[in-house]
Design a protein around this motif. Structure first.
Motif, PDB file in Angstrom:
ATOM      1  N   GLY A  56      68.442 -72.915 -28.527  1.00 46.02           N
ATOM      2  CA  GLY A  56      68.930 -73.818 -29.548  1.00 46.02           C
ATOM      3  C   GLY A  56      68.662 -75.270 -29.210  1.00 46.02           C
ATOM      4  O   GLY A  56      68.475 -75.635 -28.048  1.00 46.02           O
ATOM      5  N   VAL A  57      68.655 -76.104 -30.236  1.00 45.64           N
ATOM      6  CA  VAL A  57      68.460 -77.543 -30.030  1.00 45.64           C
ATOM      7  C   VAL A  57      69.576 -78.101 -29.149  1.00 45.64           C
ATOM      8  O   VAL A  57      69.329 -78.939 -28.281  1.00 45.64           O
ATOM      9  CB  VAL A  57      68.396 -78.299 -31.378  1.00 45.64           C
ATOM     10  CG1 VAL A  57      68.305 -79.800 -31.159  1.00 45.64           C
ATOM     11  CG2 VAL A  57      67.218 -77.805 -32.206  1.00 45.64           C
ATOM     12  N   ARG A  58      70.804 -77.632 -29.343  1.00 43.40           N
ATOM     13  CA  ARG A  58      71.935 -78.104 -28.526  1.00 43.40           C
ATOM     14  C   ARG A  58      71.666 -77.840 -27.045  1.00 43.40           C
ATOM     15  O   ARG A  58      72.021 -78.650 -26.182  1.00 43.40           O
ATOM     16  CB  ARG A  58      73.213 -77.396 -28.972  1.00 43.40           C
ATOM     17  CG  ARG A  58      74.443 -77.806 -28.218  1.00 43.40           C
ATOM     18  CD  ARG A  58      74.995 -79.094 -28.781  1.00 43.40           C
ATOM     19  NE  ARG A  58      74.988 -80.103 -27.727  1.00 43.40           N
ATOM     20  CZ  ARG A  58      75.171 -81.391 -27.910  1.00 43.40           C
ATOM     21  NH1 ARG A  58      75.357 -81.870 -29.114  1.00 43.40           N
ATOM     22  NH2 ARG A  58      75.175 -82.232 -26.911  1.00 43.40           N
ATOM     23  N   PHE A  59      71.027 -76.706 -26.733  1.00 40.91           N
ATOM     24  CA  PHE A  59      70.699 -76.399 -25.340  1.00 40.91           C
ATOM     25  C   PHE A  59      69.753 -77.453 -24.778  1.00 40.91           C
ATOM     26  O   PHE A  59      69.931 -77.924 -23.649  1.00 40.91           O
ATOM     27  CB  PHE A  59      70.073 -75.003 -25.213  1.00 40.91           C
ATOM     28  CG  PHE A  59      69.787 -74.619 -23.789  1.00 40.91           C
ATOM     29  CD1 PHE A  59      70.761 -74.048 -23.001  1.00 40.91           C
ATOM     30  CD2 PHE A  59      68.538 -74.870 -23.225  1.00 40.91           C
ATOM     31  CE1 PHE A  59      70.507 -73.726 -21.674  1.00 40.91           C
ATOM     32  CE2 PHE A  59      68.274 -74.553 -21.912  1.00 40.91           C
ATOM     33  CZ  PHE A  59      69.265 -73.975 -21.132  1.00 40.91           C
ATOM     34  N   ILE A  60      68.736 -77.831 -25.548  1.00 41.40           N
ATOM     35  CA  ILE A  60      67.772 -78.846 -25.097  1.00 41.40           C
ATOM     36  C   ILE A  60      68.485 -80.173 -24.881  1.00 41.40           C
ATOM     37  O   ILE A  60      68.266 -80.856 -23.871  1.00 41.40           O
ATOM     38  CB  ILE A  60      66.609 -79.005 -26.108  1.00 41.40           C
ATOM     39  CG1 ILE A  60      65.848 -77.681 -26.282  1.00 41.40           C
ATOM     40  CG2 ILE A  60      65.678 -80.134 -25.688  1.00 41.40           C
ATOM     41  CD1 ILE A  60      65.160 -77.154 -25.050  1.00 41.40           C
ATOM     42  N   VAL A  61      69.361 -80.549 -25.815  1.00 39.12           N
ATOM     43  CA  VAL A  61      70.116 -81.798 -25.689  1.00 39.12           C
ATOM     44  C   VAL A  61      70.948 -81.779 -24.410  1.00 39.12           C
ATOM     45  O   VAL A  61      70.927 -82.736 -23.624  1.00 39.12           O
ATOM     46  CB  VAL A  61      71.011 -82.014 -26.936  1.00 39.12           C
ATOM     47  CG1 VAL A  61      71.975 -83.171 -26.726  1.00 39.12           C
ATOM     48  CG2 VAL A  61      70.148 -82.236 -28.173  1.00 39.12           C
ATOM     49  N   ASP A  62      71.665 -80.682 -24.170  1.00 35.75           N
ATOM     50  CA  ASP A  62      72.496 -80.574 -22.967  1.00 35.75           C
ATOM     51  C   ASP A  62      71.653 -80.570 -21.695  1.00 35.75           C
ATOM     52  O   ASP A  62      72.015 -81.199 -20.698  1.00 35.75           O
ATOM     53  CB  ASP A  62      73.349 -79.303 -23.022  1.00 35.75           C
ATOM     54  CG  ASP A  62      74.468 -79.373 -24.047  1.00 35.75           C
ATOM     55  OD1 ASP A  62      74.780 -80.481 -24.536  1.00 35.75           O
ATOM     56  OD2 ASP A  62      75.024 -78.299 -24.362  1.00 35.75           O
ATOM     57  N   LEU A  63      70.532 -79.863 -21.726  1.00 34.78           N
ATOM     58  CA  LEU A  63      69.651 -79.809 -20.560  1.00 34.78           C
ATOM     59  C   LEU A  63      69.116 -81.193 -20.215  1.00 34.78           C
ATOM     60  O   LEU A  63      69.163 -81.621 -19.054  1.00 34.78           O
ATOM     61  CB  LEU A  63      68.490 -78.837 -20.828  1.00 34.78           C
ATOM     62  CG  LEU A  63      67.427 -78.676 -19.754  1.00 34.78           C
ATOM     63  CD1 LEU A  63      68.035 -78.200 -18.439  1.00 34.78           C
ATOM     64  CD2 LEU A  63      66.355 -77.699 -20.216  1.00 34.78           C
ATOM     65  N   GLU A  64      68.639 -81.909 -21.206  1.00 43.03           N
ATOM     66  CA  GLU A  64      68.097 -83.252 -20.961  1.00 43.03           C
ATOM     67  C   GLU A  64      69.187 -84.238 -20.540  1.00 43.03           C
ATOM     68  O   GLU A  64      68.903 -85.227 -19.872  1.00 43.03           O
ATOM     69  CB  GLU A  64      67.345 -83.752 -22.190  1.00 43.03           C
ATOM     70  CG  GLU A  64      66.047 -82.996 -22.426  1.00 43.03           C
ATOM     71  CD  GLU A  64      65.235 -83.543 -23.578  1.00 43.03           C
ATOM     72  OE1 GLU A  64      65.671 -84.492 -24.265  1.00 43.03           O
ATOM     73  OE2 GLU A  64      64.117 -83.014 -23.806  1.00 43.03           O
ATOM     74  N   ALA A  65      70.433 -83.956 -20.905  1.00 43.40           N
ATOM     75  CA  ALA A  65      71.553 -84.820 -20.512  1.00 43.40           C
ATOM     76  C   ALA A  65      72.046 -84.509 -19.098  1.00 43.40           C
ATOM     77  O   ALA A  65      72.901 -85.204 -18.567  1.00 43.40           O
ATOM     78  CB  ALA A  65      72.700 -84.664 -21.509  1.00 43.40           C
ATOM     79  N   GLY A  66      71.506 -83.446 -18.498  1.00 39.55           N
ATOM     80  CA  GLY A  66      71.883 -83.104 -17.129  1.00 39.55           C
ATOM     81  C   GLY A  66      73.139 -82.266 -17.023  1.00 39.55           C
ATOM     82  O   GLY A  66      73.792 -82.256 -15.979  1.00 39.55           O
ATOM     83  N   LYS A  67      73.498 -81.545 -18.072  1.00 38.34           N
ATOM     84  CA  LYS A  67      74.680 -80.680 -18.019  1.00 38.34           C
ATOM     85  C   LYS A  67      74.491 -79.654 -16.908  1.00 38.34           C
ATOM     86  O   LYS A  67      73.502 -78.925 -16.892  1.00 38.34           O
ATOM     87  CB  LYS A  67      74.895 -79.987 -19.365  1.00 38.34           C
ATOM     88  CG  LYS A  67      76.156 -79.167 -19.418  1.00 38.34           C
ATOM     89  CD  LYS A  67      76.393 -78.601 -20.798  1.00 38.34           C
ATOM     90  CE  LYS A  67      77.659 -77.761 -20.824  1.00 38.34           C
ATOM     91  NZ  LYS A  67      77.884 -77.182 -22.156  1.00 38.34           N
ATOM     92  N   PRO A  68      75.435 -79.572 -15.973  1.00 38.56           N
ATOM     93  CA  PRO A  68      75.241 -78.718 -14.792  1.00 38.56           C
ATOM     94  C   PRO A  68      75.568 -77.244 -14.979  1.00 38.56           C
ATOM     95  O   PRO A  68      75.333 -76.452 -14.079  1.00 38.56           O
ATOM     96  CB  PRO A  68      76.190 -79.339 -13.763  1.00 38.56           C
ATOM     97  CG  PRO A  68      77.284 -79.905 -14.584  1.00 38.56           C
ATOM     98  CD  PRO A  68      76.631 -80.398 -15.864  1.00 38.56           C
ATOM     99  N   THR A  69      76.070 -76.838 -16.134  1.00 36.82           N
ATOM    100  CA  THR A  69      76.530 -75.459 -16.291  1.00 36.82           C
ATOM    101  C   THR A  69      75.685 -74.645 -17.263  1.00 36.82           C
ATOM    102  O   THR A  69      76.168 -73.702 -17.869  1.00 36.82           O
ATOM    103  CB  THR A  69      77.995 -75.442 -16.766  1.00 36.82           C
ATOM    104  OG1 THR A  69      78.085 -76.162 -17.998  1.00 36.82           O
ATOM    105  CG2 THR A  69      78.926 -76.039 -15.733  1.00 36.82           C
ATOM    106  N   LEU A  70      74.432 -74.990 -17.400  1.00 40.20           N
ATOM    107  CA  LEU A  70      73.562 -74.275 -18.326  1.00 40.20           C
ATOM    108  C   LEU A  70      73.048 -72.976 -17.721  1.00 40.20           C
ATOM    109  O   LEU A  70      72.919 -72.840 -16.501  1.00 40.20           O
ATOM    110  CB  LEU A  70      72.384 -75.162 -18.730  1.00 40.20           C
ATOM    111  CG  LEU A  70      72.770 -76.413 -19.513  1.00 40.20           C
ATOM    112  CD1 LEU A  70      71.551 -77.274 -19.764  1.00 40.20           C
ATOM    113  CD2 LEU A  70      73.447 -76.054 -20.817  1.00 40.20           C
ATOM    114  N   ARG A  71      72.712 -72.048 -18.582  1.00 41.89           N
ATOM    115  CA  ARG A  71      72.232 -70.733 -18.158  1.00 41.89           C
ATOM    116  C   ARG A  71      70.823 -70.839 -17.568  1.00 41.89           C
ATOM    117  O   ARG A  71      69.882 -71.285 -18.240  1.00 41.89           O
ATOM    118  CB  ARG A  71      72.241 -69.815 -19.369  1.00 41.89           C
ATOM    119  CG  ARG A  71      72.006 -68.399 -19.046  1.00 41.89           C
ATOM    120  CD  ARG A  71      72.215 -67.549 -20.255  1.00 41.89           C
ATOM    121  NE  ARG A  71      71.851 -66.196 -19.910  1.00 41.89           N
ATOM    122  CZ  ARG A  71      72.318 -65.149 -20.519  1.00 41.89           C
ATOM    123  NH1 ARG A  71      73.150 -65.283 -21.517  1.00 41.89           N
ATOM    124  NH2 ARG A  71      71.937 -63.958 -20.154  1.00 41.89           N
TER     125      ARG A  71
END
Length: 87
Positions: free
Chosen positions: A35-50
Motif C-alpha cells: 500500500g501507499v501508506r506502507f511506502i510513506v511509513d517506510l520512507e519516514a523511517g518507521k521501525p516496526t514495518l514488516r
C-alpha cells in the motif's frame, strides 16, 4: 553501496532511489505490491514495518541487501544438526 544503520537511513536511501528512478510513491507501491501508506511509513523511517514488505520494495527498486561484518552462514544443506532430532 549505502551503509544503513537505522530505519531512518533505510527510508532515506529508499526515497532517494525511488526519486532517482522517477517513481511516485503510488507507482512504487503498485510495483512492490504494497500500500501507499506502507511506502510513506517506510520512507519516514518507521521501525516496526514488516520485513517481507520492505524486501519487496527493495526488490521493486532493483536493489538487494548485502550484510557485512557478520560471520558467514552455511547454506541450508551444509548446516549442522539443529538439535530437533532430524538426520
Amino acid at each position: 553501496m549505502t551503509s544503513i544503520r537505522s530505519p531512518q537511513q533505510l527510508g532515506d536511501a529508499l526515497r532517494a532511489a525511488r526519486k532517482q528512478l522517477g517513481l511516485t510513491q503510488p507507482q512504487l507501491a503498485l510495483a512492490a505490491g504494497v500500500g501507499v501508506r506502507f511506502i510513506v511509513d517506510l520512507e519516514a523511517g518507521k521501525p516496526t514495518l514488516r520485513l517481507e514488505n520492505v524486501l519487496r520494495v527493495i526488490d521493486a527498486l532493483g536493489g538487494e541487501i548485502h550484510l557485512s561484518g557478520l560471520s558467514s552462514v552455511a547454506s541450508d544443506d551444509q548446516r549442522e544438526d539443529d538439535g530437533h532430532g532430524t538426520t
